[in-house]
Design an enzyme around this catalytic site. Structure first.
Site, PDB file in Angstrom:
ATOM      1  N   HIS A  70       0.829  -1.206   0.000  1.00  0.00           N
ATOM      2  CA  HIS A  70       0.000   0.000   0.000  1.00  0.00           C
ATOM      3  C   HIS A  70       0.867   1.261   0.000  1.00  0.00           C
ATOM      4  O   HIS A  70       0.867   1.995  -0.980  1.00  0.00           O
ATOM      5  CB  HIS A  70      -1.010   0.028   1.151  1.00  0.00           C
ATOM      6  CG  HIS A  70      -1.910  -1.155   1.202  1.00  0.00           C
ATOM      7  ND1 HIS A  70      -2.694  -1.534   0.127  1.00  0.00           N
ATOM      8  CD2 HIS A  70      -2.161  -2.066   2.185  1.00  0.00           C
ATOM      9  CE1 HIS A  70      -3.382  -2.617   0.449  1.00  0.00           C
ATOM     10  NE2 HIS A  70      -3.066  -2.965   1.682  1.00  0.00           N
TER      11      HIS A  70
ATOM     12  N   ASP B 271      -5.303  -8.161  -3.268  1.00  0.00           N
ATOM     13  CA  ASP B 271      -5.590  -7.893  -1.869  1.00  0.00           C
ATOM     14  C   ASP B 271      -6.875  -8.562  -1.387  1.00  0.00           C
ATOM     15  O   ASP B 271      -6.922  -9.767  -1.189  1.00  0.00           O
ATOM     16  CB  ASP B 271      -5.615  -6.389  -1.622  1.00  0.00           C
ATOM     17  CG  ASP B 271      -5.520  -6.024  -0.137  1.00  0.00           C
ATOM     18  OD1 ASP B 271      -5.579  -6.924   0.713  1.00  0.00           O
ATOM     19  OD2 ASP B 271      -5.395  -4.830   0.171  1.00  0.00           O
TER      20      ASP B 271
END
Length: 452
Positions: free
Chosen positions: A268, A319
């Site tokens: 991220h 994810d």
């Protein structure tokens, strides 16, 4: 030896026609541009190196769509997390395997050919370890074996509930290990993947909020030469809490206190200041971006233009698996930058460069680095992981070269995928996984029970 001939292929130096591939033991032994088709198996269409998926929690595929109802207060990552805790509390080992296989099948159908599974669901529903502490690592390995997915398994170390040694919550009890039990888990994970061809095991400290400085040091030492992945700076609250705890932002603290380098993947890294952007790029670590999930969770927008201008490496992952599409992750990354900067083709890098090809090739390199495997290129010594687009698709038939990639990434997406090879063996034909019916049936049965 398997001897293929590819109608069109994206090689390291660009597009080529009639490319002969000699594949031995799943690895490309030789590449022959302008080869004769004699005694070779034709692969019709437009062949790309398979894209690595550098970040996934496969069990979350089962909860896709369950957190899209507005709550009584402002919804956020933190309220989504409560839905996730309730969902995972119902999962058995059989469920974990069924959901993982379904997610991996969709990844293969969607253009991903290798996976880094950030695996933090370890224990039974009451928080007690299974008799085999690596039981659920074994289930992930079994799913990879069934689907044909190339696997980098990243057992997650998760020891506390927040910065400064906050105790874990009840919802986190299936994740928790101390350093000693994590060492046993890691050994079990390595045993679990031993039967898979070319699998890699790395480590994954979950986040700075889930470890102490001392335990982070200890588990990083267990990585050997394997990859190291960590969630970092995903949420504004995480940055604020880290500042309150340490006086530093998360990325700055990590770079000052850990040996971050080429084996590391910072997942991220959404909220960065300019110095952190520069320092991640200089470290040669990979920024692990998951643009569809980051948009779904309302995380924020990565500083893509500044990071690439600094020479940073990146790859993409699925994810939470809310939508699984290799091309879709690249499109969402570019579109987030367009919205932020009110411009177009912002990640291409230079004038007259194809945005689709630029994104794809950078994600190939960064993904391969993050997974610690010889993948991401149609080249000698690399795994024969190939995604073949249908050259007769209406969006592809009238264009060629880089326009194929622009159309694939920004227009057609997974609908253009015809065939997928992993280690030289077909696992998807005509857009469907070869074992789709069985995998789908088991997934449907598991989800019917879980959501009853």
């Amino acid at each position: 030896m398997r001897r293929l001939i590819l109608d069109h292929a994206l090689l390291a130096h660009g597009w080529a026609r009639n490319v002969g591939l000699d594949v031995e033991g799943g690895t490309i032994a030789a590449v022959h541009p302008d080869a004769s088709a004699k005694d070779r198996e034709r692969v019709a269409g437009i062949t790309l190196p398979g894209l690595p998926n550098l970040h996934s929690h496969t069990f979350q595929r089962g909860m896709a769509g369950l957190a899209e109802t507005r709550g009584p207060e402002g919804d956020s990552f933190w309220t989504w997390r409560q839905v996730m805790y309730r969902f995972l509390g119902k999962l058995t080992p059989d469920d974990v395997e069924a959901i993982a296989a379904f997610a991996m099948m969709e990844m293969l159908e969607g253009g991903f050919t290798a996976l880094a599974e950030f695996h933090y669901l370890h224990h039974d529903a009451d928080g007690r370890p299974y008799a085999d502490i690596a039981e659920l690592s074994g289930r992930i390995s079994a799913a990879a074996g069934e689907t044909g997915m190339g696997l980098t398994l990243l057992p997650v170390f998760y020891a506390q509930g927040g910065f400064g040694g906050v105790a874990p919550t009840e919802g986190q009890r299936r994740f928790i290990n101390d350093v000693e039990s994590y060492a046993r888990l890691l050994e079990g994970a390595r045993n679990a993947v031993a039967g898979l061809d070319d699998a890699v095991v790395g480590i994954a400290p979950h986040s700075l909020r889930a470890v102490t400085p001392e335990s982070l040091r200890d588990v990083v030492a267990m990585a050997g030469e394997g990859p190291v992945h960590i969630h970092i700076a995903e949420q504004v609250k995480e940055v604020e809490d880290c500042l309150a705890w340490s006086g530093q932002r998360p990325v700055a603290w990590l770079l000052d206190h850990a040996p971050v380098g080429e084996r590391w993947c910072l997942i991220h890294a959404t909220h960065l200041d300019p110095e952190e952007v520069r320092c991640i790029a200089a470290s040669r670590a990979v920024a692990g971006l998951c643009p569809i999930t980051e948009a779904n969770l309302g995380d924020g927008i990565f500083k893509g233009i500044d990071y690439l201008a600094a020479g940073g490496n990146f790859g993409v992952g699925s994810d939470s698996n809310i939508e699984i599409s290799a091309s879709g992750e690249l499109k969402q990354f570019e579109y987030s930058q367009r919205l932020k900067h009110r411009a177009r083709n912002v990640l291409a890098g230079r004038e007259a460069q194809s945005t689709g090809r630029s994104l794809y090739e950078k994600a190939l390199a960064g993904g391969a680095q993050a997974l610690g495997r010889r993948i991401g290129a149609i080249a000698e010594g690399h795994r024969a992981d190939l995604v073949v687009l249908d050259a007769d698709h209406p969006d592809l038939t009238a264009v060629s070269g880089d326009r194929w990639l622009d159309s694939y990434v920004f227009v057609t997406g997974r609908a253009a995928i015809d065939t997928v090879f992993v280690a030289g063996e077909p696992v998807v034909r005509s857009g469907r996984h070869l074992n789709r019916d069985t995998i789908r049936g088991r997934y449907t049965k598991a989800m019917t029970r879980i959501l009853a």
